[in-house]
Enzyme design. Sequence first.
Site, PDB file in Angstrom:
ATOM      1  N   ASN A   9      -8.904   0.009   1.955  1.00  0.00           N
ATOM      2  CA  ASN A   9      -7.770  -0.896   1.764  1.00  0.00           C
ATOM      3  C   ASN A   9      -6.523  -0.025   1.671  1.00  0.00           C
ATOM      4  O   ASN A   9      -6.311   0.646   0.664  1.00  0.00           O
ATOM      5  CB  ASN A   9      -7.999  -1.711   0.480  1.00  0.00           C
ATOM      6  CG  ASN A   9      -6.811  -2.576   0.114  1.00  0.00           C
ATOM      7  OD1 ASN A   9      -5.848  -2.687   0.870  1.00  0.00           O
ATOM      8  ND2 ASN A   9      -6.871  -3.188  -1.060  1.00  0.00           N
ATOM      9  N   TRP A  10      -5.732  -0.037   2.732  1.00  0.00           N
ATOM     10  CA  TRP A  10      -4.572   0.869   2.789  1.00  0.00           C
ATOM     11  C   TRP A  10      -3.379   0.336   1.989  1.00  0.00           C
ATOM     12  O   TRP A  10      -2.351   1.003   1.893  1.00  0.00           O
ATOM     13  CB  TRP A  10      -4.187   1.139   4.256  1.00  0.00           C
ATOM     14  CG  TRP A  10      -5.234   1.891   5.022  1.00  0.00           C
ATOM     15  CD1 TRP A  10      -6.408   2.408   4.520  1.00  0.00           C
ATOM     16  CD2 TRP A  10      -5.230   2.221   6.423  1.00  0.00           C
ATOM     17  NE1 TRP A  10      -7.121   3.031   5.519  1.00  0.00           N
ATOM     18  CE2 TRP A  10      -6.426   2.933   6.697  1.00  0.00           C
ATOM     19  CE3 TRP A  10      -4.340   1.989   7.473  1.00  0.00           C
ATOM     20  CZ2 TRP A  10      -6.744   3.405   7.974  1.00  0.00           C
ATOM     21  CZ3 TRP A  10      -4.654   2.456   8.745  1.00  0.00           C
ATOM     22  CH2 TRP A  10      -5.837   3.160   8.989  1.00  0.00           C
ATOM     23  N   LYS A  11      -3.505  -0.870   1.477  1.00  0.00           N
ATOM     24  CA  LYS A  11      -2.450  -1.478   0.640  1.00  0.00           C
ATOM     25  C   LYS A  11      -1.079  -1.348   1.324  1.00  0.00           C
ATOM     26  O   LYS A  11      -1.002  -1.388   2.537  1.00  0.00           O
ATOM     27  CB  LYS A  11      -2.485  -0.877  -0.777  1.00  0.00           C
ATOM     28  CG  LYS A  11      -3.881  -1.003  -1.412  1.00  0.00           C
ATOM     29  CD  LYS A  11      -3.909  -0.726  -2.892  1.00  0.00           C
ATOM     30  CE  LYS A  11      -5.335  -0.885  -3.409  1.00  0.00           C
ATOM     31  NZ  LYS A  11      -5.441  -0.704  -4.859  1.00  0.00           N
ATOM     32  N   HIS A  94      -7.820 -10.038  -4.097  1.00  0.00           N
ATOM     33  CA  HIS A  94      -7.641  -8.708  -4.692  1.00  0.00           C
ATOM     34  C   HIS A  94      -6.903  -8.858  -6.025  1.00  0.00           C
ATOM     35  O   HIS A  94      -6.027  -9.716  -6.157  1.00  0.00           O
ATOM     36  CB  HIS A  94      -6.859  -7.798  -3.737  1.00  0.00           C
ATOM     37  CG  HIS A  94      -6.920  -6.361  -4.158  1.00  0.00           C
ATOM     38  ND1 HIS A  94      -6.121  -5.869  -5.166  1.00  0.00           N
ATOM     39  CD2 HIS A  94      -7.710  -5.338  -3.753  1.00  0.00           C
ATOM     40  CE1 HIS A  94      -6.419  -4.588  -5.353  1.00  0.00           C
ATOM     41  NE2 HIS A  94      -7.385  -4.243  -4.514  1.00  0.00           N
ATOM     42  N   GLU A  96      -4.580  -7.250  -7.256  1.00  0.00           N
ATOM     43  CA  GLU A  96      -3.120  -7.148  -7.148  1.00  0.00           C
ATOM     44  C   GLU A  96      -2.528  -8.485  -6.696  1.00  0.00           C
ATOM     45  O   GLU A  96      -1.403  -8.833  -7.057  1.00  0.00           O
ATOM     46  CB  GLU A  96      -2.755  -5.994  -6.196  1.00  0.00           C
ATOM     47  CG  GLU A  96      -3.005  -4.651  -6.870  1.00  0.00           C
ATOM     48  CD  GLU A  96      -3.466  -3.539  -5.949  1.00  0.00           C
ATOM     49  OE1 GLU A  96      -3.276  -3.643  -4.727  1.00  0.00           O
ATOM     50  OE2 GLU A  96      -4.045  -2.557  -6.462  1.00  0.00           O
ATOM     51  N   GLU A 166     -14.264  -5.059  -8.561  1.00  0.00           N
ATOM     52  CA  GLU A 166     -13.236  -4.050  -8.839  1.00  0.00           C
ATOM     53  C   GLU A 166     -12.687  -4.270 -10.249  1.00  0.00           C
ATOM     54  O   GLU A 166     -11.812  -5.120 -10.446  1.00  0.00           O
ATOM     55  CB  GLU A 166     -12.081  -4.171  -7.839  1.00  0.00           C
ATOM     56  CG  GLU A 166     -12.478  -3.969  -6.399  1.00  0.00           C
ATOM     57  CD  GLU A 166     -11.298  -3.550  -5.526  1.00  0.00           C
ATOM     58  OE1 GLU A 166     -11.377  -2.473  -4.933  1.00  0.00           O
ATOM     59  OE2 GLU A 166     -10.289  -4.276  -5.467  1.00  0.00           O
ATOM     60  N   GLY A 172      -6.774   2.570  -9.130  1.00  0.00           N
ATOM     61  CA  GLY A 172      -5.635   3.480  -9.038  1.00  0.00           C
ATOM     62  C   GLY A 172      -5.396   4.290 -10.302  1.00  0.00           C
ATOM     63  O   GLY A 172      -4.352   4.922 -10.455  1.00  0.00           O
ATOM     64  N   SER A 212     -11.089   3.585  -7.979  1.00  0.00           N
ATOM     65  CA  SER A 212     -11.139   5.052  -8.045  1.00  0.00           C
ATOM     66  C   SER A 212     -12.419   5.640  -7.450  1.00  0.00           C
ATOM     67  O   SER A 212     -12.974   6.609  -7.974  1.00  0.00           O
ATOM     68  CB  SER A 212     -10.927   5.538  -9.486  1.00  0.00           C
ATOM     69  OG  SER A 212      -9.652   5.125  -9.950  1.00  0.00           O
ATOM     70  N   GLY A 233      -9.345   2.383  -2.201  1.00  0.00           N
ATOM     71  CA  GLY A 233      -7.893   2.342  -2.071  1.00  0.00           C
ATOM     72  C   GLY A 233      -7.343   3.720  -1.729  1.00  0.00           C
ATOM     73  O   GLY A 233      -7.383   4.160  -0.577  1.00  0.00           O
ATOM     74  N   GLY A 234      -6.867   4.424  -2.745  1.00  0.00           N
ATOM     75  CA  GLY A 234      -6.188   5.708  -2.551  1.00  0.00           C
ATOM     76  C   GLY A 234      -6.922   6.686  -1.642  1.00  0.00           C
ATOM     77  O   GLY A 234      -6.310   7.304  -0.759  1.00  0.00           O
TER      78      GLY A 234
HETATM   79  P1  13P Z   1      -8.266   2.808  -5.753  1.00  0.00           P
HETATM   80  O1  13P Z   1      -9.433   3.313  -4.961  1.00  0.00           O
HETATM   81  O2  13P Z   1      -6.971   3.437  -5.388  1.00  0.00           O
HETATM   82  O3  13P Z   1      -8.555   2.793  -7.220  1.00  0.00           O
HETATM   83  O4  13P Z   1      -8.090   1.252  -5.319  1.00  0.00           O
HETATM   84  C1  13P Z   1      -9.172   0.409  -5.358  1.00  0.00           C
HETATM   85  C2  13P Z   1      -8.788  -0.872  -4.724  1.00  0.00           C
HETATM   86  O5  13P Z   1      -8.021  -1.635  -5.262  1.00  0.00           O
HETATM   87  C3  13P Z   1      -9.348  -1.172  -3.395  1.00  0.00           C
HETATM   88  O6  13P Z   1      -9.081  -2.489  -3.036  1.00  0.00           O
END
Ligand code: 13P
Length: 249
Positions: A9-11, A94, A96, A166, A172, A212, A233-234
């Site tokens: 997920n490149w957000k 998600h 967020e 999640e 993050g 993470s 994510g990251g």
């Molecule tokens: P991180 O891997 O940056 O913690 O993000 C997880 C995430 O929200 C994937 O959708």
Amino acid sequence: MRSYFIAGNWKMHKTAAESAALASELREKLAGCKEKVMVAPAFTALSEVSKVLAGSSILLGAQNMGPEEQGAHTGEVSVLMLKDLGVKVVILGHSERRHTYLETDELINKKVLLALKHGLEVILCVGETLEEREAGRLEEVVGTQIEKGLASVPAEKLPMVTIAYEPVWAIGTGKTATPEDADAVHAYCRKVLAGMYGEEAARSMVIQYGGSVKPDNAATLMGMPNIDGALVGGASLKADTFVPIACFR
Ligand code: 13P
């Protein structure tokens, strides 16, 4: 052999050109990867990334979508537009979206049903906040998110659905749930799914862990009996960190 699904997920990162460059690198480096892999760039990069990934086994994902097919919905992106660009999977619910943009279970369910109606696969994200966990509400929160998110989804559509657990406090932050802890929540998700769809269907559901996930913890997490993949994510923003996660075995 057990099947795993690893999604990036490149957000809200990367321009179209930067996204295309990463997709191109992943296409090359993941050529021999045996897992199911998806990347979800920003909407603005979908078109370019779609061209780069055409004919590869990496699936194109979107990070969200509007709850209607079309109409006067300023700022929204429709399922029809996503399909037109070659999107195969959409991430919905998600944390967020739930917490920053106040998406409700009802809205998320509307999107889930619409995506499935149009043949898109869905990754439905669920997870508790730290306050909810500390108040002993983890099961209630996650159970409700699954039940309401999948309301009216018929059993025959379940193979199109992946659940991503999640924990909000692990996203993050560099904090990961311990593999045992995450596995226990995944087992609970399966119990909720079994109540809705029966044991057999629940057993075959793919449940990803997200929060993470890094190259050094991916194999241990995915080695747990109830963890069937990762939503990253990251660490999905660079080939150097995403490739070892996607090719963890
Ligand atoms: P991180 O891997 O940056 O913690 O993000 C997880 C995430 O929200 C994937 O959708």
